[in-house]
Motif scaffolding. Structure first.
Motif, short mmCIF file in Angstrom:
data_model
loop_
_atom_site.label_atom_id
_atom_site.label_comp_id
_atom_site.label_asym_id
_atom_site.label_seq_id
_atom_site.Cartn_x
_atom_site.Cartn_y
_atom_site.Cartn_z
N ASP A 66 0.85 -1.19 0.00
CA ASP A 66 0.00 0.00 0.00
C ASP A 66 0.88 1.24 0.00
N HIS A 67 0.68 2.14 -0.98
CA HIS A 67 1.31 3.45 -0.88
C HIS A 67 0.88 4.12 0.44
N ARG A 68 1.68 5.03 0.95
CA ARG A 68 1.19 5.82 2.08
C ARG A 68 -0.11 6.52 1.67
N ASP A 69 -1.00 6.70 2.60
CA ASP A 69 -2.33 7.26 2.39
C ASP A 69 -3.29 6.31 1.69
N THR A 70 -2.91 5.04 1.57
CA THR A 70 -3.83 4.03 1.04
C THR A 70 -3.78 2.79 1.91
N GLY A 71 -4.85 1.99 1.84
CA GLY A 71 -4.88 0.70 2.51
C GLY A 71 -4.55 0.80 3.98
N ALA A 72 -3.67 -0.10 4.43
CA ALA A 72 -3.30 -0.17 5.84
C ALA A 72 -1.97 0.53 6.13
N SER A 73 -1.44 1.28 5.17
CA SER A 73 -0.24 2.07 5.43
C SER A 73 -0.58 3.33 6.21
N SER A 74 0.45 4.05 6.64
CA SER A 74 0.23 5.31 7.37
C SER A 74 -0.52 6.30 6.49
N TRP A 75 -1.27 7.17 7.14
CA TRP A 75 -2.08 8.13 6.37
C TRP A 75 -2.07 9.50 7.03
N ASP A 76 -2.23 10.52 6.19
CA ASP A 76 -2.42 11.89 6.62
C ASP A 76 -3.89 12.27 6.47
N PRO A 77 -4.34 13.32 7.14
CA PRO A 77 -5.73 13.74 6.97
C PRO A 77 -6.04 14.07 5.51
N PRO A 78 -7.25 13.75 5.04
CA PRO A 78 -7.62 14.09 3.65
C PRO A 78 -7.41 15.58 3.38
N GLY A 79 -6.75 15.87 2.27
CA GLY A 79 -6.51 17.25 1.87
C GLY A 79 -5.32 17.90 2.53
N ALA A 80 -4.58 17.15 3.37
CA ALA A 80 -3.46 17.75 4.10
C ALA A 80 -2.26 16.81 4.13
N PRO A 81 -1.73 16.42 2.96
CA PRO A 81 -0.56 15.54 2.96
C PRO A 81 0.66 16.26 3.53
N THR A 82 1.49 15.52 4.25
CA THR A 82 2.70 16.09 4.84
C THR A 82 3.94 15.70 4.05
N TYR A 83 3.76 15.26 2.82
CA TYR A 83 4.86 14.78 1.99
C TYR A 83 4.68 15.34 0.59
N ASP A 84 5.73 15.19 -0.25
CA ASP A 84 5.62 15.60 -1.65
C ASP A 84 5.56 14.37 -2.54
N GLY A 85 5.41 14.61 -3.83
CA GLY A 85 5.27 13.49 -4.75
C GLY A 85 6.49 12.60 -4.80
N GLU A 86 7.66 13.19 -4.63
CA GLU A 86 8.89 12.39 -4.67
C GLU A 86 8.96 11.40 -3.51
N GLN A 87 8.20 11.67 -2.43
CA GLN A 87 8.20 10.75 -1.30
C GLN A 87 7.67 9.37 -1.70
N LEU A 88 6.72 9.35 -2.62
CA LEU A 88 6.17 8.07 -3.07
C LEU A 88 7.24 7.24 -3.77
N THR A 89 8.16 7.92 -4.48
CA THR A 89 9.29 7.22 -5.08
C THR A 89 10.29 6.78 -4.02
N ARG A 90 10.53 7.64 -3.04
CA ARG A 90 11.45 7.26 -1.96
C ARG A 90 10.91 6.07 -1.18
N ASP A 91 9.59 6.03 -0.99
CA ASP A 91 8.98 4.88 -0.32
C ASP A 91 9.27 3.60 -1.09
N CYS A 92 9.03 3.64 -2.40
CA CYS A 92 9.27 2.46 -3.23
C CYS A 92 10.74 2.07 -3.19
N LEU A 93 11.63 3.05 -3.27
CA LEU A 93 13.06 2.77 -3.25
C LEU A 93 13.47 2.12 -1.94
N ALA A 94 12.89 2.58 -0.83
CA ALA A 94 13.20 1.97 0.46
C ALA A 94 12.76 0.51 0.49
N LEU A 95 11.58 0.23 -0.06
CA LEU A 95 11.09 -1.15 -0.10
C LEU A 95 11.97 -1.99 -1.02
#
Length: 303
Positions: A66-95
């Motif tokens: 699950d990407h962050r903010d989806t499924g059972a991963s960590s989530w931020d409040p709707p409309g208030a993400p605390t990350y940028d788009g590149e974080q989704l790539t960094r998440d994948c790279l970490a995995l």
């Protein structure tokens, strides 16, 4: 004798940059690993169990998350993400780094935004990537030709997206998730039963379903953080398979053709009747076989 069904792991949490990603695997840990990366606002649930098991039966370790903010991963409040788009790539790279430490380079399979993420990972760290499979996506950079925009049915959907229902109204949320998939179907037709099945699973597993829309607030065409320049898919140096639907209404087929032409040595397979969607069951056999062929023992010889 019927072969045994591959093992399906319990979900586990991987800490990444102050968050936790929910991860699950199928098959034998000793087999070559395929990491499935979902599209924007998508959890692992789009990669259905039977699809994952079909790949695992072919002798592959299949991992989805699950990407962050989806499924059972960590989530931020709707409309208030605390990350940028590149974080989704960094998440994948970490995995990817976690999986490489367990068993060597990983075969990456990305759909839509997930396809962009895995292109970026492979450009930054080709040594971690055994191969790429890019599904229903477009080049993240390096093309000079003008490509067609979304078809009217999808363009109007993004121009006037349906209003999200009250988070406490389960029935309306279910309908909302199902109908959000309808404009993206191809000539094979919209499978409402399948969409409902996936949506039920999404709602059952998601702590904050509305948070998934945070992805739309953060995804951009950023420069390659590794070199400070716009990314260029001509520089990809890993064996690449492009799977693209003949009827994709978001990234029409010329996107897939241009992507395959730009990546050195890439191979294009057009999936007849598929829209902008996870491969539908009618195409599972074709897609699974393509993945098994592409990630086979001789894949390194084709790079």
């Amino acid at each position: 004798m019927t072969p045994p069904t591959p093992a399906q792991d319990r979900e586990y949490r991987l800490p990444v940059d102050g968050a936790e990603l929910c991860v699950q695997g199928f098959g034998a840990p000793a087999d070559p690993t395929l990491l499935l990366v979902a599209g924007a606002a998508g959890s692992m649930d789009g990669w259905e169990d039977e699809f994952c098991l079909g790949i695992a039966r072919g002798g592959r370790r299949v991992v989805r998350y699950d990407h962050r903010d989806t499924g059972a991963s960590s989530w931020d409040p709707p409309g208030a993400p605390t990350y940028d788009g590149e974080q989704l790539t960094r998440d994948c790279l970490a995995l990817v780094g976690h999986l490489v430490a367990e068993g060597g380079p990983v075969h990456l399979v990305g759909l839509s935004m997930g396809g962009g993420i895995v292109q970026s990972v492979a450009l930054q760290h080709p040594e971690l990537v055994a191969s790429l499979t890019l599904i229903a996506t477009s080049a993240i950079g390096g093309l000079s030709e003008e490509l067609p925009g979304p078809m009217p049915v999808v363009a109007s959907f993004f121009a006037q997206p349906p209003v999200a229902p009250d988070p406490g109204d389960h029935r309306s949320l279910l309908t909302h998730l199902v109908e959000a998939e309808r404009p993206f179907a191809g000539g094979l037709g919209f499978d409402e039963e399948r969409a409902t099945r996936v949506a039920r699973r999404v709602l059952a597993r998601s702590a904050s379903p509305a948070s998934a829309d945070n992805h739309w607030l953060v995804i951009t065409g950023d420069e390659d953080p590794a070199v400070g320049l716009p990314p260029d898919v001509h520089h990809l140096r890993v064996p690449t398979l492009v799977l693209h639907g003949s009827d994709d209404p978001l990234f029409p087929l010329p996107h897939g053709r241009a992507l395959a032409a730009a990546v050195p040595g890439a191979r294009l397979v057009v999936l007849q009747g598929m829209g902008h969607e996870y491969p539908p069951p009618a195409l599972h056999g074709v897609v699974v076989q393509e993945l098994l062929t592409h990630t086979g023992p001789s894949v390194g010889d084709r790079g």
